[in-house]
Design a protein around this motif. Structure first.
Motif, short mmCIF file in Angstrom:
data_model
loop_
_atom_site.label_atom_id
_atom_site.label_comp_id
_atom_site.label_asym_id
_atom_site.label_seq_id
_atom_site.Cartn_x
_atom_site.Cartn_y
_atom_site.Cartn_z
N ASP A 37 0.81 -1.21 0.00
CA ASP A 37 0.00 0.00 0.00
C ASP A 37 0.85 1.27 0.00
OD1 ASP A 37 -2.43 1.56 0.32
OD2 ASP A 37 -1.83 1.81 2.41
N LEU A 38 1.80 1.36 0.90
CA LEU A 38 2.60 2.56 1.07
C LEU A 38 3.99 2.16 1.55
CD1 LEU A 38 2.23 5.67 0.92
CD2 LEU A 38 1.62 5.61 3.34
N SER A 39 5.02 2.64 0.88
CA SER A 39 6.40 2.32 1.24
C SER A 39 7.16 3.61 1.51
CB SER A 39 7.10 1.55 0.12
OG SER A 39 6.50 0.30 -0.06
N ALA A 40 8.26 3.50 2.27
CA ALA A 40 9.07 4.67 2.61
C ALA A 40 10.55 4.38 2.42
CB ALA A 40 8.80 5.08 4.06
N ALA A 41 11.27 5.39 1.98
CA ALA A 41 12.72 5.34 1.89
C ALA A 41 13.27 6.55 2.62
CB ALA A 41 13.18 5.35 0.44
N VAL A 42 14.42 6.37 3.25
CA VAL A 42 15.05 7.45 4.01
C VAL A 42 16.46 7.63 3.48
CG1 VAL A 42 15.76 8.19 6.31
CG2 VAL A 42 13.73 6.76 6.06
N PHE A 43 16.82 8.87 3.14
CA PHE A 43 18.19 9.12 2.69
C PHE A 43 18.60 10.54 3.06
CE2 PHE A 43 15.20 9.16 -0.83
CZ PHE A 43 15.36 10.42 -1.40
N VAL A 44 19.91 10.78 3.03
CA VAL A 44 20.47 12.06 3.42
C VAL A 44 20.47 13.00 2.22
CG1 VAL A 44 22.51 13.25 4.30
CG2 VAL A 44 21.91 11.00 5.17
N ALA A 45 20.00 14.24 2.44
CA ALA A 45 20.04 15.26 1.41
C ALA A 45 21.28 16.14 1.58
CB ALA A 45 18.77 16.10 1.45
N SER A 46 21.60 16.49 2.84
CA SER A 46 22.78 17.31 3.10
C SER A 46 23.13 17.27 4.58
CB SER A 46 22.55 18.76 2.66
OG SER A 46 21.58 19.39 3.48
N HIS A 61 21.41 17.99 9.87
CA HIS A 61 21.34 16.82 8.98
C HIS A 61 19.98 16.91 8.30
CE1 HIS A 61 24.31 14.21 11.52
NE2 HIS A 61 24.85 15.35 11.08
N GLU A 62 20.00 17.18 7.01
CA GLU A 62 18.75 17.28 6.26
C GLU A 62 18.45 15.91 5.67
OE1 GLU A 62 17.73 19.57 2.36
OE2 GLU A 62 17.76 20.99 4.05
N ILE A 63 17.40 15.29 6.17
CA ILE A 63 17.01 13.95 5.78
C ILE A 63 15.79 14.04 4.86
CG2 ILE A 63 16.20 11.70 6.64
CD1 ILE A 63 19.07 12.42 7.52
N THR A 64 15.77 13.21 3.83
CA THR A 64 14.60 13.11 2.97
C THR A 64 13.88 11.82 3.30
OG1 THR A 64 15.64 14.35 1.18
CG2 THR A 64 13.78 12.96 0.59
N VAL A 65 12.60 11.93 3.58
CA VAL A 65 11.72 10.77 3.73
C VAL A 65 10.87 10.75 2.47
CG1 VAL A 65 9.80 9.76 5.01
CG2 VAL A 65 11.65 10.93 6.25
N ARG A 66 11.03 9.71 1.67
CA ARG A 66 10.26 9.60 0.43
C ARG A 66 9.21 8.51 0.60
NH1 ARG A 66 13.43 9.57 -5.00
NH2 ARG A 66 13.32 11.81 -4.55
N LEU A 67 7.95 8.88 0.37
CA LEU A 67 6.84 7.93 0.43
C LEU A 67 6.42 7.57 -0.98
CD1 LEU A 67 4.66 9.58 3.22
CD2 LEU A 67 6.52 7.91 3.47
N TYR A 68 6.08 6.30 -1.20
CA TYR A 68 5.69 5.79 -2.51
C TYR A 68 4.34 5.10 -2.41
CZ TYR A 68 10.80 5.74 -3.25
OH TYR A 68 12.12 6.06 -3.33
N ARG A 69 3.49 5.33 -3.43
CA ARG A 69 2.24 4.59 -3.56
C ARG A 69 1.99 4.40 -5.06
NH1 ARG A 69 -2.57 3.06 -0.99
NH2 ARG A 69 -4.42 3.39 -2.25
N ASN A 70 1.73 3.17 -5.46
CA ASN A 70 1.48 2.87 -6.86
C ASN A 70 0.31 3.74 -7.35
OD1 ASN A 70 0.56 1.71 -9.32
ND2 ASN A 70 1.43 -0.25 -8.75
N MET A 71 0.55 4.54 -8.38
CA MET A 71 -0.48 5.48 -8.81
C MET A 71 -1.67 4.80 -9.49
SD MET A 71 0.93 7.48 -12.17
CE MET A 71 -0.65 7.81 -12.91
N LEU A 72 -1.56 3.50 -9.80
CA LEU A 72 -2.67 2.78 -10.44
C LEU A 72 -3.59 2.11 -9.42
CD1 LEU A 72 -0.76 1.23 -13.47
CD2 LEU A 72 -2.14 3.32 -13.39
N GLU A 73 -3.28 2.27 -8.12
CA GLU A 73 -4.16 1.71 -7.09
C GLU A 73 -5.56 2.30 -7.25
OE1 GLU A 73 -3.60 -0.54 -4.50
OE2 GLU A 73 -1.63 -0.92 -5.36
N GLU A 74 -6.57 1.47 -7.01
CA GLU A 74 -7.96 1.91 -7.11
C GLU A 74 -8.58 1.99 -5.72
OE1 GLU A 74 -9.61 2.79 -9.83
OE2 GLU A 74 -8.08 2.26 -11.27
N PRO A 75 -9.50 2.88 -5.48
CA PRO A 75 -9.90 3.98 -6.34
C PRO A 75 -8.81 5.06 -6.40
CG PRO A 75 -11.09 4.09 -4.27
CD PRO A 75 -10.27 2.84 -4.23
#
Length: 149
Positions: A37-46, A61-75
């Motif tokens: 449903d929802l995934s997360a990645a954590v990485f350093v920006a600066s 420490h500037e951290i990026t949290v990137r969240l992902y969700r398949n855009m074809l999920e319904e609805p």
């Protein structure tokens, strides 16, 4: 001087895992399309030194949290709602009473020109299109710099 971001990035990943709403939380960008449903990645920006004491550095420490969700999920409208709710939860917890622990002082909102922000977009991973959001988390950290001996 080298920045040791190990503790910082591990604390942010642990914070996301404890929230319990992600299928997968990983440090670094995924090499294959995230599942669930929802995934997360954590990485350093600066990382930067913004102060110095007699004993240690004070760093952002500037951290990026990137969240992902398949855009074809319904609805389809659930994609926007689900990812927005996740951002609201993360930001609310970070700005509220949640303690990331270790040497992390606080979220550096407005300090040193940094801001806590969320940038939405789309990303193709291995032929699968994802709705994603990058949450920029500036953290004020005590003493991660490696001293020269």
């Amino acid at each position: 001087m080298a920045f040791d971001i190990t503790t910082t990035i591990n604390m942010v990943a642990s914070f996301l895992e404890k929230r319990g709403e992600y299928t997968n939380v990983q440090i670094g960008e995924p090499k294959s399309p995230p599942v669930g449903d929802l995934s997360a990645a954590v990485f350093v920006a600066s990382a930067s030194v913004v102060g110095l004491t007699l004993q240690t550095t004070i760093e952002i420490h500037e951290i990026t949290v990137r969240l992902y969700r398949n855009m074809l999920e319904e609805p389809e409208e659930d994609n926007e709602i689900r990812i927005s709710q996740a951002v609201t939860g993360i930001v609310s917890d970070l700005l509220g009473d949640y303690d990331l622990g270790a040497s992390i002082r606080n979220i550096a909102v407005g300090e040193y020109g940094q801001s806590l922000s969320a940038t939405y977009g789309y990303l193709d991973l291995g032929g699968t299109m994802y709705r994603m959001v990058d949450i920029t988390v500036p953290l004020l950290v005590d003493g991660s710099a490696t001293p020269v001996k």
